[in-house]
Design a protein around this motif. Structure first.
Motif, PDB file in Angstrom:
ATOM      1  N   LEU A 248      23.435   2.537 -26.666  1.00 12.94           N
ATOM      2  CA  LEU A 248      24.374   2.221 -27.720  1.00 12.94           C
ATOM      3  C   LEU A 248      23.668   2.286 -29.076  1.00 12.94           C
ATOM      4  CD1 LEU A 248      27.294   1.247 -28.330  1.00 12.94           C
ATOM      5  CD2 LEU A 248      26.388  -1.110 -28.240  1.00 12.94           C
ATOM      6  N   GLY A 249      24.288   2.926 -30.021  1.00 16.46           N
ATOM      7  CA  GLY A 249      23.698   3.040 -31.355  1.00 16.46           C
ATOM      8  C   GLY A 249      22.769   4.243 -31.489  1.00 16.46           C
ATOM      9  N   GLU A 250      22.618   5.057 -30.433  1.00 21.40           N
ATOM     10  CA  GLU A 250      21.772   6.247 -30.475  1.00 21.40           C
ATOM     11  C   GLU A 250      22.652   7.489 -30.317  1.00 21.40           C
ATOM     12  OE1 GLU A 250      17.595   4.564 -28.525  1.00 21.40           O
ATOM     13  OE2 GLU A 250      19.012   5.675 -27.261  1.00 21.40           O
ATOM     14  N   TYR A 251      22.054   8.606 -30.618  1.00 19.50           N
ATOM     15  CA  TYR A 251      22.732   9.884 -30.377  1.00 19.50           C
ATOM     16  C   TYR A 251      21.696  10.899 -29.898  1.00 19.50           C
ATOM     17  CZ  TYR A 251      20.928  12.101 -34.660  1.00 19.50           C
ATOM     18  OH  TYR A 251      20.129  12.642 -35.624  1.00 19.50           O
ATOM     19  N   CYS A 252      22.138  11.950 -29.261  1.00 15.88           N
ATOM     20  CA  CYS A 252      21.242  12.978 -28.707  1.00 15.88           C
ATOM     21  C   CYS A 252      21.002  14.046 -29.764  1.00 15.88           C
ATOM     22  CB  CYS A 252      21.847  13.588 -27.448  1.00 15.88           C
ATOM     23  SG  CYS A 252      20.709  14.675 -26.561  1.00 15.88           S
ATOM     24  N   ASP A 253      19.808  14.057 -30.321  1.00 14.27           N
ATOM     25  CA  ASP A 253      19.436  15.001 -31.381  1.00 14.27           C
ATOM     26  C   ASP A 253      18.643  16.155 -30.769  1.00 14.27           C
ATOM     27  OD1 ASP A 253      18.822  16.268 -33.723  1.00 14.27           O
ATOM     28  OD2 ASP A 253      17.201  14.900 -34.264  1.00 14.27           O
ATOM     29  N   SER A 254      19.186  17.360 -30.880  1.00 17.60           N
ATOM     30  CA  SER A 254      18.525  18.538 -30.278  1.00 17.60           C
ATOM     31  C   SER A 254      17.977  19.495 -31.324  1.00 17.60           C
ATOM     32  CB  SER A 254      19.514  19.281 -29.374  1.00 17.60           C
ATOM     33  OG  SER A 254      20.627  19.735 -30.124  1.00 17.60           O
ATOM     34  N   ALA A 255      17.681  18.985 -32.525  1.00 14.12           N
ATOM     35  CA  ALA A 255      17.245  19.851 -33.626  1.00 14.12           C
ATOM     36  C   ALA A 255      16.036  20.690 -33.261  1.00 14.12           C
ATOM     37  CB  ALA A 255      16.943  19.005 -34.859  1.00 14.12           C
ATOM     38  N   HIS A 256      15.100  20.115 -32.478  1.00 12.98           N
ATOM     39  CA  HIS A 256      13.870  20.844 -32.179  1.00 12.98           C
ATOM     40  C   HIS A 256      14.087  21.925 -31.129  1.00 12.98           C
ATOM     41  CE1 HIS A 256      14.130  17.367 -29.472  1.00 12.98           C
ATOM     42  NE2 HIS A 256      13.432  18.054 -28.582  1.00 12.98           N
ATOM     43  N   ASN A 257      15.198  21.898 -30.407  1.00  7.29           N
ATOM     44  CA  ASN A 257      15.478  22.910 -29.389  1.00  7.29           C
ATOM     45  C   ASN A 257      16.677  23.781 -29.737  1.00  7.29           C
ATOM     46  OD1 ASN A 257      13.401  22.321 -27.556  1.00  7.29           O
ATOM     47  ND2 ASN A 257      14.570  20.618 -26.682  1.00  7.29           N
ATOM     48  N   CYS A 259      21.028  23.812 -31.266  1.00  8.54           N
ATOM     49  CA  CYS A 259      22.325  23.221 -30.932  1.00  8.54           C
ATOM     50  C   CYS A 259      22.696  23.472 -29.468  1.00  8.54           C
ATOM     51  CB  CYS A 259      23.413  23.806 -31.832  1.00  8.54           C
ATOM     52  SG  CYS A 259      23.197  23.432 -33.588  1.00  8.54           S
ATOM     53  N   GLY A 260      23.154  22.428 -28.799  1.00  5.85           N
ATOM     54  CA  GLY A 260      23.589  22.552 -27.424  1.00  5.85           C
ATOM     55  C   GLY A 260      22.495  22.445 -26.394  1.00  5.85           C
ATOM     56  N   ALA A 261      21.233  22.404 -26.837  1.00  3.45           N
ATOM     57  CA  ALA A 261      20.107  22.314 -25.902  1.00  3.45           C
ATOM     58  C   ALA A 261      19.757  20.853 -25.655  1.00  3.45           C
ATOM     59  CB  ALA A 261      18.910  23.064 -26.461  1.00  3.45           C
ATOM     60  N   ALA A 262      18.781  20.636 -24.769  1.00  3.70           N
ATOM     61  CA  ALA A 262      18.313  19.279 -24.509  1.00  3.70           C
ATOM     62  C   ALA A 262      17.676  18.711 -25.770  1.00  3.70           C
ATOM     63  CB  ALA A 262      17.312  19.288 -23.367  1.00  3.70           C
ATOM     64  N   GLY A 263      17.753  17.386 -25.934  1.00  2.22           N
ATOM     65  CA  GLY A 263      17.204  16.764 -27.128  1.00  2.22           C
ATOM     66  C   GLY A 263      16.536  15.449 -26.835  1.00  2.22           C
ATOM     67  N   ALA A 264      16.505  14.592 -27.840  1.00  6.85           N
ATOM     68  CA  ALA A 264      15.889  13.270 -27.713  1.00  6.85           C
ATOM     69  C   ALA A 264      16.816  12.238 -28.335  1.00  6.85           C
ATOM     70  CB  ALA A 264      14.524  13.258 -28.404  1.00  6.85           C
ATOM     71  N   CYS A 265      16.877  11.059 -27.723  1.00  7.24           N
ATOM     72  CA  CYS A 265      17.741   9.983 -28.227  1.00  7.24           C
ATOM     73  C   CYS A 265      17.152   9.378 -29.497  1.00  7.24           C
ATOM     74  CB  CYS A 265      17.896   8.898 -27.163  1.00  7.24           C
ATOM     75  SG  CYS A 265      18.822   9.435 -25.706  1.00  7.24           S
ATOM     76  N   ARG A 266      17.939   9.338 -30.549  1.00  6.73           N
ATOM     77  CA  ARG A 266      17.514   8.755 -31.826  1.00  6.73           C
ATOM     78  C   ARG A 266      18.549   7.737 -32.284  1.00  6.73           C
ATOM     79  NH1 ARG A 266      13.371  11.315 -34.566  1.00  6.73           N
ATOM     80  NH2 ARG A 266      12.790  13.396 -33.840  1.00  6.73           N
ATOM     81  N   LEU A 267      18.081   6.757 -33.029  1.00 10.50           N
ATOM     82  CA  LEU A 267      18.977   5.744 -33.575  1.00 10.50           C
ATOM     83  C   LEU A 267      19.862   6.344 -34.658  1.00 10.50           C
ATOM     84  CD1 LEU A 267      16.613   2.642 -33.940  1.00 10.50           C
ATOM     85  CD2 LEU A 267      18.551   2.881 -32.362  1.00 10.50           C
ATOM     86  N   ARG A 268      21.128   5.972 -34.654  1.00  9.87           N
ATOM     87  CA  ARG A 268      22.015   6.363 -35.743  1.00  9.87           C
ATOM     88  C   ARG A 268      21.745   5.426 -36.918  1.00  9.87           C
ATOM     89  NH1 ARG A 268      27.875   8.283 -33.568  1.00  9.87           N
ATOM     90  NH2 ARG A 268      27.271   8.989 -31.470  1.00  9.87           N
TER      91      ARG A 268
END
Length: 337
Positions: A248-257, A259-268
């Motif tokens: 809760l309060g995080e989102y899946c950020d895939s900037a390093h891979n 759009c649409g790829a696997a990413g890492a959970c980051r705080l909003r």
């Protein structure tokens, strides 16, 4: 003796006056329109134009004042070209013939071009037989490094640029030779890179980075040591394939891979500045800055607004094919982890 002097004086007089004596005012376009002892004399440089039938000289002075004939042959002077029934294309020796590659040249010659102009036309020139033992590396048009420009010419290769050739582009480590790895800009795990020498020793410094393989390394050197590029600074966050994989309060950020790829959970982020530094999100919507995109749980796809710039000045919009390391650093600084 007197007769020889008279002949020489006649030849010199002809050379000074220019080729042949006009024998007919009738215009001609080639020698076939004239008597066998005449030629169709034309103005210098007007090889394809009309001329008048003029007498061919039978003797010429032994004077070196080269001209290039309309048959692409160099003659010792204008009298010699007229004696051969050839008009003058231009003063001076004939230039080497133009060429596109070495196949257009004779054996022992190569198509020499201006440095840096690998695809332009050149001129056929002799390949040097010997070169100085001087190390002044150049990058050939065949992407091979040569010790100096002479050695490149000796191999029949033109110079693309000064210095050694840059490392070849790569997609992954399999494209590189032993001892090299496919080095990429931080945060651009899915993009092309350059084959770069792998480090053998790294400093004992704790400056953690998350590798593109999802593993945390003590610093960027340690990641490169095992042939891994950096996804982002700091220890690896929880891997995710979508927002549902995050807390809760995080989102899946895939900037390093991408759009649409696997990413890492980051705080909003809870709050953002009103700074206008536009970004385009993976949802094809524009945000005033990266923090506002993260607040909505949207990964940034590129710097600048989505689509075409609506402003008259190009300085109002910044475009990038992918999120560059500078953009990731800004995102980290504004939004945090």
């Amino acid at each position: 003796m007197k007769s020889r002097v008279v002949v020489a004086m006649v030849a010199l007089a002809f050379f000074a006056a220019g080729p042949g004596t006009t024998v007919s005012e009738a215009q001609c376009t080639g020698n076939r329109g004239c008597d066998p002892t005449d030629f169709c004399e034309k103005a210098t440089g007007d090889c394809g134009g009309e001329g008048v039938c003029s007498e061919r000289p039978t003797m010429c002075p032994d004077v070196w004042a080269p001209v290039c004939g309309c048959d692409d042959t160099t003659y010792g002077n204008n009298c010699e070209s007229a004696a051969a029934g050839i008009n003058i294309a231009y003063e001076g020796e004939c230039l080497p013939p133009p060429c596109q590659d070495n196949n257009d040249c004779l054996t022992g010659n190569y198509c020499q071009k201006t440095a840096g102009e690998c695809t332009s036309a050149g001129t056929c020139s002799p390949q040097p037989s010997m070169c100085p033992l001087v190390l002044d590396p150049v990058c050939g048009c065949d992407s091979t490094t040569y010790g100096n420009a002479c050695l490149a010419a000796q191999a029949g290769i033109n110079v693309a640029s000064e210095g050694e050739c840059p490392p070849p582009p790569c997609q992954d480590n399999g494209d590189c030779s032993q001892g090299l790895f496919c080095s990429k800009t931080d945060g651009e795990c899915a993009d092309a890179g350059l084959c770069t020498e792998s480090p053998t020793v790294c400093p004992d410094v704790w400056a953690p980075v998350c590798g593109c393989n999802g593993t945390t390394y003590g610093n960027d050197c340690e990641a490169a040591l095992v042939g891994t590029n950096v996804a982002y600074d700091g220890e690896c966050l929880t891997a995710c394939n979508g927002h549902d994989d995050c807390s809760l309060g995080e989102y899946c950020d895939s900037a390093h891979n991408g759009c649409g790829a696997a990413g890492a959970c980051r705080l909003r982020p809870d709050q953002c500045t009103q700074e206008y530094d536009p970004v385009c999100g993976c949802n094809e919507l524009s945000f005033d800055n990266a923090c506002l995109a993260a607040m909505q749980g949207v990964t940034v796809s590129k710097l600048g607004i989505c689509g075409s710039c609506p402003f008259d000045s190009s300085t109002d919009c910044v475009f990038s094919d992918s999120l560059e390391s500078g953009g990731i650093s800004r995102w980290s600084r504004v939004v945090g982890n």
